[in-house]
Design an enzyme around this catalytic site. Structure first.
Site, PDB file in Angstrom:
ATOM      1  N   ARG A   1       0.873  -1.177   0.000  1.00  0.00           N
ATOM      2  CA  ARG A   1       0.000   0.000   0.000  1.00  0.00           C
ATOM      3  C   ARG A   1       0.905   1.219   0.000  1.00  0.00           C
ATOM      4  NH1 ARG A   1      -5.355   0.999   3.606  1.00  0.00           N
ATOM      5  NH2 ARG A   1      -6.046  -0.448   1.988  1.00  0.00           N
TER       6      ARG A   1
ATOM      7  N   HIS B   1      -7.499   0.717  -6.325  1.00  0.00           N
ATOM      8  CA  HIS B   1      -7.614  -0.245  -5.219  1.00  0.00           C
ATOM      9  C   HIS B   1      -8.223  -1.541  -5.785  1.00  0.00           C
ATOM     10  CE1 HIS B   1      -7.632  -1.772  -1.285  1.00  0.00           C
ATOM     11  NE2 HIS B   1      -8.525  -1.008  -0.696  1.00  0.00           N
TER      12      HIS B   1
ATOM     13  N   GLN C   1      -9.780  -4.388  -3.533  1.00  0.00           N
ATOM     14  CA  GLN C   1     -11.085  -4.001  -2.985  1.00  0.00           C
ATOM     15  C   GLN C   1     -12.189  -4.336  -3.996  1.00  0.00           C
ATOM     16  OE1 GLN C   1     -12.166  -2.384   0.023  1.00  0.00           O
ATOM     17  NE2 GLN C   1     -14.120  -3.006  -0.855  1.00  0.00           N
TER      18      GLN C   1
ATOM     19  N   ASP D   1     -17.769   6.125  -1.322  1.00  0.00           N
ATOM     20  CA  ASP D   1     -16.498   6.054  -0.593  1.00  0.00           C
ATOM     21  C   ASP D   1     -16.281   7.428   0.047  1.00  0.00           C
ATOM     22  OD1 ASP D   1     -14.016   5.317   0.395  1.00  0.00           O
ATOM     23  OD2 ASP D   1     -12.992   5.357  -1.540  1.00  0.00           O
TER      24      ASP D   1
ATOM     25  N   CYS E   1     -16.612   0.744   0.680  1.00  0.00           N
ATOM     26  CA  CYS E   1     -15.418  -0.081   0.913  1.00  0.00           C
ATOM     27  C   CYS E   1     -14.959  -0.018   2.364  1.00  0.00           C
ATOM     28  CB  CYS E   1     -14.302   0.361  -0.020  1.00  0.00           C
ATOM     29  SG  CYS E   1     -13.843   2.084   0.194  1.00  0.00           S
TER      30      CYS E   1
ATOM     31  N   ARG F   1     -13.463  -9.435   1.615  1.00  0.00           N
ATOM     32  CA  ARG F   1     -12.047  -9.096   1.420  1.00  0.00           C
ATOM     33  C   ARG F   1     -11.184 -10.316   1.752  1.00  0.00           C
ATOM     34  NH1 ARG F   1     -10.339  -3.922   1.548  1.00  0.00           N
ATOM     35  NH2 ARG F   1      -8.534  -4.917   0.597  1.00  0.00           N
TER      36      ARG F   1
HETATM   37  N1   CP Z   1     -11.283  -0.900   2.370  1.00  0.00           N
HETATM   38  C1   CP Z   1     -10.003  -0.940   2.809  1.00  0.00           C
HETATM   39  O1   CP Z   1      -9.058  -1.089   2.038  1.00  0.00           O
HETATM   40  O2   CP Z   1      -9.869  -0.803   4.148  1.00  0.00           O
HETATM   41  P1   CP Z   1      -8.514  -0.583   4.944  1.00  0.00           P
HETATM   42  O3   CP Z   1      -8.007   0.788   4.603  1.00  0.00           O
HETATM   43  O4   CP Z   1      -8.906  -0.715   6.366  1.00  0.00           O
HETATM   44  O5   CP Z   1      -7.525  -1.634   4.508  1.00  0.00           O
HETATM   45  N1  NVA Z   2     -10.497   6.116  -1.125  1.00  0.00           N
HETATM   46  C1  NVA Z   2     -10.084   5.688   0.191  1.00  0.00           C
HETATM   47  C2  NVA Z   2     -10.168   4.213   0.308  1.00  0.00           C
HETATM   48  C3  NVA Z   2      -9.792   3.648   1.657  1.00  0.00           C
HETATM   49  C4  NVA Z   2      -9.869   2.153   1.711  1.00  0.00           C
HETATM   50  C5  NVA Z   2      -8.674   6.167   0.450  1.00  0.00           C
HETATM   51  O1  NVA Z   2      -7.826   6.077  -0.442  1.00  0.00           O
HETATM   52  O2  NVA Z   2      -8.402   6.671   1.559  1.00  0.00           O
END
Ligand code: CP
Ligand code: NVA
Length: 311
Positions: free
Chosen positions: A104, A131, A134, A227, A267, A295
Site C-alpha cells: 500500500r 484499489h 477491494q 467512498d 469499501c 475481502r
Molecule cells: N477498504 C479498505 O481497504 O480498508 P482498509 O483501509 O482498512 O484496509
Molecule cells: N479512497 C479511500 C479508500 C480507503 C480504503 C482512500 O484512499 O483513503
C-alpha cells in the site's frame, strides 16, 4: 510467469471470473469449517504499508495463514525506505527473500518502481490511483447478492476521482456492468480511466454514464456505492471537498429516489454523517459488512490464483 496486480486492467474478464469462482469455493469450504489448506506452503510474503489499513492488512494476513503461507508486515516508516533507501534497491533485495510483495503506497509510481525491480509479483493493496483488490471483493459481493454481475446497474455517488472508483470503472467495463457516476464537475473522473472503461464497456455490453445529479444516477440502481470524500493523502483539500460533495451524501432520502430498493456498498472505513449516514449503513439495504468479509475470501482466491502451484 511473474504476474503483477497493480491496476484492474492487469486482469482480464476471464481472470476476474476465475478469481471470484475460486474465492467463492474457498468461502464455502471456510464456512464448512475447512479453513486450513497448504496451497501456499513454503511461500513467504512481504506486506508493506505506507498508509494505515484495517481490512486489507488483516485480511491478507489471515488469508496467507489459512492458505499455509507465511508473511512479514512492515510499515514503510520502520524500514530504510524512510531514510531514503531507493525503492529500486529495496525491491531488488526483498524480492530475493520473499515470493510476493503486497504493498500500500502513497504514490502509485512507487508501486510501479517496486514492480519494475522486483523479481516476484507485486500486488497493489491501494495506491492513490487504484484499489483493485477491494474491487475484486466488491464484484464477488455483487455476484453473491444478485446472482450475476453483467447487466447490474451500479451507481457510484461522490468523489469522481476516487481510487476505488477508478478500479470500479475498469471492472465495470470488463464485466458488462452499467455504471452511473454522480459527481460534481470539479471532481470529474480522470479522462484516461473514462475512455478506457467506455471502450471496454463497448465490448462487454456494459455502459459508463456520468452526471452531476445523484438522483438521476440512482433512479434504476440495483446498487449504490460510495467512498469517503477525503481519501488518504488528500487531507489538504478536505474543506473544499466537504463543501462541494455535500449534495452527494448517500442518505435515506436518496435511497427513496430509486425505483429498485438498491443495496448499499461502501469499501469502508466510512465517515458517518459525511458521504453516508449512520441510518443507511445500519439499514437492511446495507451490505457493507458482507462486502468487508469478502475481502478475506477474495484475498485467498487471488493468492491461490497468482501463487499456488495448483492453479
Ligand atoms: N477498504 C479498505 O481497504 O480498508 P482498509 O483501509 O482498512 O484496509
Ligand atoms: N479512497 C479511500 C479508500 C480507503 C480504503 C482512500 O484512499 O483513503
Amino acid at each position: 510467469m511473474k504476474k503483477n496486480l497493480l491496476l484492474m486492467e492487469n486482469l482480464s474478464r476471464e481472470d476476474i471470473e476465475k478469481i471470484i469462482d475460486i474465492s467463492m469455493m474457498l468461502k464455502t469450504l471456510h464456512n464448512l469449517g475447512f479453513r486450513k489448506t497448504e496451497y501456499l506452503k513454503n511461500k513467504f510474503f512481504l506486506l508493506l504499508f505506507e498508509k494505515p489499513s484495517t481490512r486489507t492488512r488483516l485480511s491478507f494476513e489471515v488469508a496467507i495463514t489459512q492458505l499455509g503461507g507465511r508473511f512479514s508486515t512492515l510499515n514503510a516508516s520502520d524500514t530504510q525506505l524512510s531514510r531514503g533507501e531507493p525503492v529500486k534497491d529495496f525491491a531488488r533485495v526483498v524480492s530475493r527473500y520473499v515470493d510476493g510483495i503486497i504493498a500500500r503506497v502513497k504514490k502509485h509510481e512507487s508501486l510501479e518502481e517496486l514492480a519494475r525491480y522486483s523479481a516476484v509479483p507485486v500486488i497493489n493493496a491501494l495506491s492513490d490511483r487504484e484499489h483493485p483488490v477491494q474491487v475484486l471483493a466488491d464484484v464477488m459481493t455483487i455476484k453473491e447478492k444478485l446472482g450475476h454481475v453483467s447487466g447490474v446497474n451500479l451507481a457510484f455517488i461522490g468523489d469522481g476521482q476516487d481510487n476505488v472508483l477508478n478500479s470500479l470503472m475498469i471492472a465495470a467495463g470488463l464485466l458488462g456492468i452499467n455504471l452511473y457516476i454522480a459527481t460534481p464537475r470539479e471532481l470529474w473522473p480522470n479522462e484516461n480511466y473514462l475512455l478506457k472503461a467506455i471502450k471496454l464497456a463497448e465490448l462487454s455490453g456494459g455502459s459508463i454514464n456520468i452526471t452531476t445529479d445523484p438522483i438521476e444516477a440512482v433512479k434504476e440502481a440495483d446498487i449504490i456505492y460510495t467512498d469517503v470524500w477525503v481519501s488518504m493523502g488528500r487531507e489538504e483539500e478536505a474543506d473544499y471537498r466537504r463543501k462541494i460533495l455535500r449534495p452527494y451524501q448517500v442518505n435515506m432520502e436518496l435511497l427513496m429516489k430509486s425505483n429498485r430498493k438498491p443495496l448499499v456498498m461502501h469499501c469502508l472505513p466510512a465517515i458517518r454523517g459525511e458521504e453516508i449516514t449512520d441510518e443507511v449503513i445500519e439499514s437492511p439495504q446495507s451490505i457493507v459488512f458482507d462486502q468487508a468479509e469478502n475481502r478475506l475470501h477474495v484475498q485467498k482466491g487471488l493468492l491461490y490464483y497468482l501463487f499456488s502451484s495448483h492453479s
